[in-house]
Write a protein that holds these residues in place. Structure first.
Motif, mmCIF file in Angstrom:
data_model
loop_
_atom_site.group_PDB
_atom_site.id
_atom_site.type_symbol
_atom_site.label_atom_id
_atom_site.label_comp_id
_atom_site.label_asym_id
_atom_site.label_seq_id
_atom_site.Cartn_x
_atom_site.Cartn_y
_atom_site.Cartn_z
ATOM 1 N N THR A 1 0.812 -1.209 0.000
ATOM 2 C CA THR A 1 0.000 0.000 0.000
ATOM 3 C C THR A 1 0.847 1.261 0.000
ATOM 4 O O THR A 1 0.405 2.313 -0.469
ATOM 5 N N LEU B 1 -7.726 10.929 -3.598
ATOM 6 C CA LEU B 1 -6.821 10.082 -2.812
ATOM 7 C C LEU B 1 -5.742 10.958 -2.155
ATOM 8 O O LEU B 1 -4.567 10.926 -2.551
ATOM 9 N N ARG C 1 -9.247 4.826 -7.567
ATOM 10 C CA ARG C 1 -9.612 4.381 -6.219
ATOM 11 C C ARG C 1 -10.200 2.963 -6.255
ATOM 12 O O ARG C 1 -9.819 2.107 -5.447
ATOM 13 N N ARG C 2 -11.121 2.709 -7.178
ATOM 14 C CA ARG C 2 -11.750 1.384 -7.255
ATOM 15 C C ARG C 2 -10.717 0.298 -7.543
ATOM 16 O O ARG C 2 -10.733 -0.773 -6.912
ATOM 17 N N ASP D 1 -8.549 -0.301 -4.499
ATOM 18 C CA ASP D 1 -9.339 -0.952 -3.461
ATOM 19 C C ASP D 1 -9.513 -2.432 -3.771
ATOM 20 O O ASP D 1 -9.354 -3.300 -2.900
ATOM 21 N N GLU D 2 -9.813 -2.751 -5.034
ATOM 22 C CA GLU D 2 -9.979 -4.148 -5.441
ATOM 23 C C GLU D 2 -8.700 -4.949 -5.240
ATOM 24 O O GLU D 2 -8.745 -6.148 -4.946
ATOM 25 N N GLY E 1 -6.412 -4.283 -2.978
ATOM 26 C CA GLY E 1 -5.908 -4.145 -1.611
ATOM 27 C C GLY E 1 -4.713 -3.228 -1.508
ATOM 28 O O GLY E 1 -3.857 -3.416 -0.631
ATOM 29 N N LEU F 1 -4.898 0.377 -1.499
ATOM 30 C CA LEU F 1 -5.154 1.730 -1.008
ATOM 31 C C LEU F 1 -4.320 1.996 0.246
ATOM 32 O O LEU F 1 -4.305 1.186 1.170
#
Length: 282
Positions: free
Chosen positions: A3, A27, A216-217, A220-221, A223, A225
């Protein structure tokens, strides 16, 4: 990838800063790497092979700096190289798509104007987009040679630019366009001028915010972020004149920033590789 790794973003020049700004808003905790390929701008008059070569080399550079995702913040590079980049690099990759769909959904006159580079309008990606979402309106395409050069020189207004922009807008307005889609990431810098010329009855759309939400999506998908509680940083490179580009990016970004020289051979037209360069991560 973890991350804490940064997000890599690139464009043919400074236009992608309009996308970078939206990513920063969406973000705020992420570190961002940005490459302005100003030494080779504009991409709109370059061959597909040349754009693929530049896009590949810049992507490899960003990955060498630890990028956990790549954002192709350039419509022309998206049309020419996004498919190749996705097939070659196993990281989340987000590219541009002109805001034709929301324009078609929102038009009252039934006429949508699209301002873009000739290369973007001629791309397979754009043709597929029109077939997929453009059936509900009269889509008028307007190639805009010369606009990128004005913006890359820091000119966002002035008689010559106004005359050029008016020449591109008039045919669209005469056809009744009430939606203008900005199909180049440089063009949002001209939104105030476009609105002044086009008038209050015309809506101007770009896809920067939608791209930021997609970044962002994707993170997030995967892992990836970064946790909140920190302030993200930006790091900039250019293939153009470093001091000049630093002044321009500082002007457009709204604060003084440092721009480094993108490492590459002296020739501009030959494809190049960044293999063998020992580059430290951010």
């Amino acid at each position: 990838m973890t991350t804490s790794h940064p997000i890599g973003v690139f464009d043919s020049g400074v236009g992608g800063l309009t996308v970078l700004r939206e990513i920063r808003r969406e973000l705020p905790h992420e570190d961002l790497l940005y490459v302005a390929d100003s030494g080779h701008a504009p991409y709109g008059d370059k061959s597909k092979d040349f754009i693929e070569s530049r896009s590949t080399a810049i992507t490899e550079f960003l990955l060498s700096r630890g990028a956990k995702a790549i954002v192709v913040a350039c419509n022309t590079a998206t049309g020419a190289a996004a498919k190749l980049l996705r097939s070659r690099y196993p990281v989340p990759l987000v590219a541009m798509e002109p805001a034709v769909k929301p324009a078609v959904e929102r038009t009252c006159s039934g006429v949508v104007g699209v301002l873009a580079t000739r290369q973007t309008l001629a791309s397979h990606n754009f043709s597929v987009l029109l077939q997929r979402v453009g059936q509900g309106a009269d889509i008028q395409l307007q190639p805009c040679q010369g606009l990128v050069e004005h913006i890359e020189s820091g000119e966002l207004d002035g008689p010559a630019l106004r005359d050029l922009l008016t020449r591109y807008l008039d045919p669209l307005l005469e056809r009744g366009a009430d939606m203008l889609v900005l199909g180049c990431t440089h063009y949002p810098y001209l939104t105030p001028l476009i609105r002044e010329i086009a008038g209050d009855g015309v809506t101007v759309l770009d896809s920067g915010a939608a791209v930021a939400r997609q970044v962002r999506r994707k993170l997030d998908e995967s892992g990836l972020l970064v946790p909140s509680g920190r302030c993200g940083r930006e790091h900039f490179w250019t293939s153009g004149q470093t001091a000049r580009t630093q002044r321009l990016i500082s002007q457009l970004w709204g604060s003084e920033i440092l721009v480094e020289r993108l490492p590459e051979p002296e020739t501009k037209e030959a494809p190049f590789s960044l293999g063998g360069l020992a580059l430290e991560g951010v």
